[in-house]
Design an enzyme around this catalytic site. Structure first.
Site, PDB file in Angstrom:
ATOM      1  N   PRO A 125       0.788  -1.235   0.000  1.00  0.00           N
ATOM      2  CA  PRO A 125       0.000   0.000   0.000  1.00  0.00           C
ATOM      3  C   PRO A 125       0.820   1.285   0.000  1.00  0.00           C
ATOM      4  O   PRO A 125       0.250   2.370  -0.103  1.00  0.00           O
ATOM      5  CB  PRO A 125      -0.813  -0.108   1.293  1.00  0.00           C
ATOM      6  CG  PRO A 125       0.017  -0.965   2.196  1.00  0.00           C
ATOM      7  CD  PRO A 125       0.712  -1.952   1.294  1.00  0.00           C
ATOM      8  N   GLY A 126       2.127   1.229   0.148  1.00  0.00           N
ATOM      9  CA  GLY A 126       2.908   2.441  -0.029  1.00  0.00           C
ATOM     10  C   GLY A 126       3.616   2.951   1.219  1.00  0.00           C
ATOM     11  O   GLY A 126       4.212   4.029   1.196  1.00  0.00           O
ATOM     12  N   LYS A 128       6.406   2.025   2.671  1.00  0.00           N
ATOM     13  CA  LYS A 128       7.859   2.211   2.535  1.00  0.00           C
ATOM     14  C   LYS A 128       8.162   3.282   1.493  1.00  0.00           C
ATOM     15  O   LYS A 128       9.116   4.048   1.637  1.00  0.00           O
ATOM     16  CB  LYS A 128       8.549   0.886   2.221  1.00  0.00           C
ATOM     17  CG  LYS A 128       8.367  -0.098   3.379  1.00  0.00           C
ATOM     18  CD  LYS A 128       9.009  -1.421   3.150  1.00  0.00           C
ATOM     19  CE  LYS A 128       8.522  -2.431   4.192  1.00  0.00           C
ATOM     20  NZ  LYS A 128       7.122  -2.890   3.986  1.00  0.00           N
ATOM     21  N   ASP A 191      10.632  -4.945  -1.844  1.00  0.00           N
ATOM     22  CA  ASP A 191       9.988  -5.399  -0.597  1.00  0.00           C
ATOM     23  C   ASP A 191       9.022  -6.501  -1.037  1.00  0.00           C
ATOM     24  O   ASP A 191       7.837  -6.266  -1.225  1.00  0.00           O
ATOM     25  CB  ASP A 191       9.262  -4.211   0.049  1.00  0.00           C
ATOM     26  CG  ASP A 191       8.611  -4.565   1.365  1.00  0.00           C
ATOM     27  OD1 ASP A 191       9.234  -5.282   2.172  1.00  0.00           O
ATOM     28  OD2 ASP A 191       7.464  -4.122   1.594  1.00  0.00           O
ATOM     29  N   CYS A 245       8.773  -9.982   4.940  1.00  0.00           N
ATOM     30  CA  CYS A 245       8.273 -10.138   6.313  1.00  0.00           C
ATOM     31  C   CYS A 245       8.072 -11.630   6.584  1.00  0.00           C
ATOM     32  O   CYS A 245       7.070 -12.030   7.155  1.00  0.00           O
ATOM     33  CB  CYS A 245       6.995  -9.346   6.535  1.00  0.00           C
ATOM     34  SG  CYS A 245       5.657  -9.784   5.431  1.00  0.00           S
TER      35      CYS A 245
HETATM   36  C1  LIG Z   1       4.879  -6.981   1.121  1.00  0.00           C
HETATM   37  S1  LIG Z   1       3.747  -6.189   0.068  1.00  0.00           S
HETATM   38  C2  LIG Z   1       4.511  -4.636  -0.171  1.00  0.00           C
HETATM   39  C3  LIG Z   1       4.293  -3.641   0.945  1.00  0.00           C
HETATM   40  C4  LIG Z   1       4.769  -2.254   0.566  1.00  0.00           C
HETATM   41  N1  LIG Z   1       6.155  -2.251   0.128  1.00  0.00           N
HETATM   42  C5  LIG Z   1       4.617  -1.264   1.688  1.00  0.00           C
HETATM   43  O1  LIG Z   1       5.594  -0.962   2.390  1.00  0.00           O
HETATM   44  O2  LIG Z   1       3.520  -0.739   1.890  1.00  0.00           O
HETATM   45  C6  LIG Z   1       4.058  -6.970  -1.453  1.00  0.00           C
HETATM   46  C7  LIG Z   1       3.384  -6.331  -2.654  1.00  0.00           C
HETATM   47  O3  LIG Z   1       3.854  -7.035  -3.801  1.00  0.00           O
HETATM   48  C8  LIG Z   1       2.822  -7.036  -4.778  1.00  0.00           C
HETATM   49  N2  LIG Z   1       3.129  -8.126  -5.717  1.00  0.00           N
HETATM   50  C9  LIG Z   1       2.731  -9.409  -5.703  1.00  0.00           C
HETATM   51  N3  LIG Z   1       3.267 -10.098  -6.727  1.00  0.00           N
HETATM   52  C10 LIG Z   1       4.026  -9.214  -7.416  1.00  0.00           C
HETATM   53  C11 LIG Z   1       4.847  -9.294  -8.573  1.00  0.00           C
HETATM   54  N4  LIG Z   1       4.971 -10.449  -9.238  1.00  0.00           N
HETATM   55  N5  LIG Z   1       5.478  -8.187  -8.988  1.00  0.00           N
HETATM   56  C12 LIG Z   1       5.355  -7.012  -8.334  1.00  0.00           C
HETATM   57  N6  LIG Z   1       4.577  -6.867  -7.237  1.00  0.00           N
HETATM   58  C13 LIG Z   1       3.938  -7.949  -6.782  1.00  0.00           C
HETATM   59  C14 LIG Z   1       1.571  -7.228  -3.982  1.00  0.00           C
HETATM   60  O4  LIG Z   1       0.467  -6.717  -4.684  1.00  0.00           O
HETATM   61  C15 LIG Z   1       1.885  -6.435  -2.701  1.00  0.00           C
HETATM   62  O5  LIG Z   1       1.326  -5.154  -2.788  1.00  0.00           O
END
Ligand SMILES: C[S@@+](CC[C@H](N)C(=O)[O-])C[C@H]1O[C@@H](n2cnc3c(N)ncnc32)[C@H](O)[C@@H]1O
Length: 328
Positions: A125-126, A128, A191, A245
């Site tokens: 969701p943003g 970081k 991330d 995580c």
């Molecule tokens: C751990 S969360 C990220 C949290 C975010 N960095 C934050 O700090 O708010 C992982 C994110 O990776 C996205 N995601 C899943 N598969 C993906 C892919 N193949 N390529 C890029 N993003 C992906 C998901 O939609 C999710 O929003």
């Protein structure tokens, strides 16, 4: 009387605890205690809004008891009522952002600088991305991306609410980044999507509903491909931070090990953030060996405020700075 778990659920729990115990080098009952922490919340003051950090801090402290996090400026553990913060006017105004404190480490490990080109690959969701923008005073060129279309709406909301300035928002699957993105960056955050073991709260009976060793393997393959693609978009001298995580070495040390073994110009560096809960990454685990420099990565062991987490900082060495492979 507490209901006895179904034998299949108990087996899954035992398998999870045996793995966590071996990674953290504790007994399974201690791993169970560490992984049963409930909701652990901290809050970061967002300096990108019009009011000063001091004014926002005064409002925050009037809502509930908070304690400054010594290793992260403008961030606090919530000791009192979390809802008092999440339902407050300062939260609604985007002046504070609530998250687990471990999520502050990647932004600090990036050490982003004004004027740089920065890419956040799995951004929604943003939280970081907003931290990176805060650390540069919105003076970097920040490109945010998420591979799942449905997640972009939430990302846009957070960007708008927190006043984060971005140059681009794209929807590219991280593993295909090098095929669809014609740009290079000074710093990249991956991330990564992961099996989320660090967020499992074993005090809840359904905590491991979606946990399987197969899912860990599937994630590991995806993370490895995303890391390799991300590294291609990094400029020589640039920094890539990889975080998850989750606890599984297959999702943490293993993808980084693959990257550094196949790229002579990839060097693991200390992350440069002094977190008391931090432990070195693993160089060996259950008969597997990982690159010795993975000791510079940080594994967070859960505590009263931090969930399990992994962060590794990788630099792309400029030409002429690469190891020759010769031994002394
Ligand atoms: C751990 S969360 C990220 C949290 C975010 N960095 C934050 O700090 O708010 C992982 C994110 O990776 C996205 N995601 C899943 N598969 C993906 C892919 N193949 N390529 C890029 N993003 C992906 C998901 O939609 C999710 O929003």
């Amino acid at each position: 009387m507490a209901k006895r778990p179904h034998p299949a659920d108990q087996r899954r729990r035992d398998a999870f605890l045996a793995r966590a115990a071996s990674v953290w080098e504790v007994k399974p009952y201690e791993a169970e205690r560490l992984a049963s922490g409930g909701l652990r919340s901290s809050v970061r003051i967002n300096p990108l809004k019009s009011r000063s950090v001091d004014e926002i801090r005064a409002d925050l402290e009037s809502l509930t008891e908070v304690e400054a996090i010594p290793w992260c400026p403008n961030a606090f553990h919530i000791l009192g009522d979390r809802k008092a913060v999440t339902e407050s006017a300062i939260h609604a105004a985007g002046e504070v952002y609530v998250m687990n404190a471990a999520s502050l480490i990647p932004g600090l490990a990036m050490d982003p600088q004004p004027g740089e080109d920065i890419l956040d690959i799995c951004s929604s969701p943003g939280g970081k991305a907003a931290h990176i923008a805060a650390l540069t005073g919105n003076k970097a060129r920040l490109h945010v991306n998420d591979g799942i279309r449905a997640r972009l709406k939430k990302l846009q909301e957070v960007v708008d609410l927190l006043g984060v300035e971005i140059t681009d928002m794209t929807e590219i699957q991280g593993q295909y980044l090098d095929k669809f993105l014609d740009a290079t960056f000074d710093r990249i955050l991956l991330d990564a999507q992961c099996s989320g073991e660090g967020m499992a709260d074993l005090s809840r009976p359904d905590a491991l509903k979606f946990w399987t060793p197969d899912r860990i393997e599937k994630m590991s393959r995806l993370q490895q491909r995303m890391l390799v693609a991300a590294f291609k978009q990094l400029r020589p001298g640039g920094v890539l931070v990889y975080s998850t995580c989750t606890i599984a070495p297959e999702e943490n040390e293993a993808p980084v090990d693959h990257l550094v073994r196949h790229n002579a110009d990839a060097a693991i560096e200390p992350i440069g953030v002094d977190v008391p809960e931090g432990r070195p990454g693993l160089a060996k685990w259950e008969g597997r060996s990982y690159h010795p420099d993975l000791r510079h990565a940080m594994r967070v062991v859960p505590s009263d405020f931090l969930e399990a987490f992994f962060v590794c900082r990788i630099r792309k060495l400029p030409p002429g700075k690469q190891p020759t492979g010769e031994t002394a």
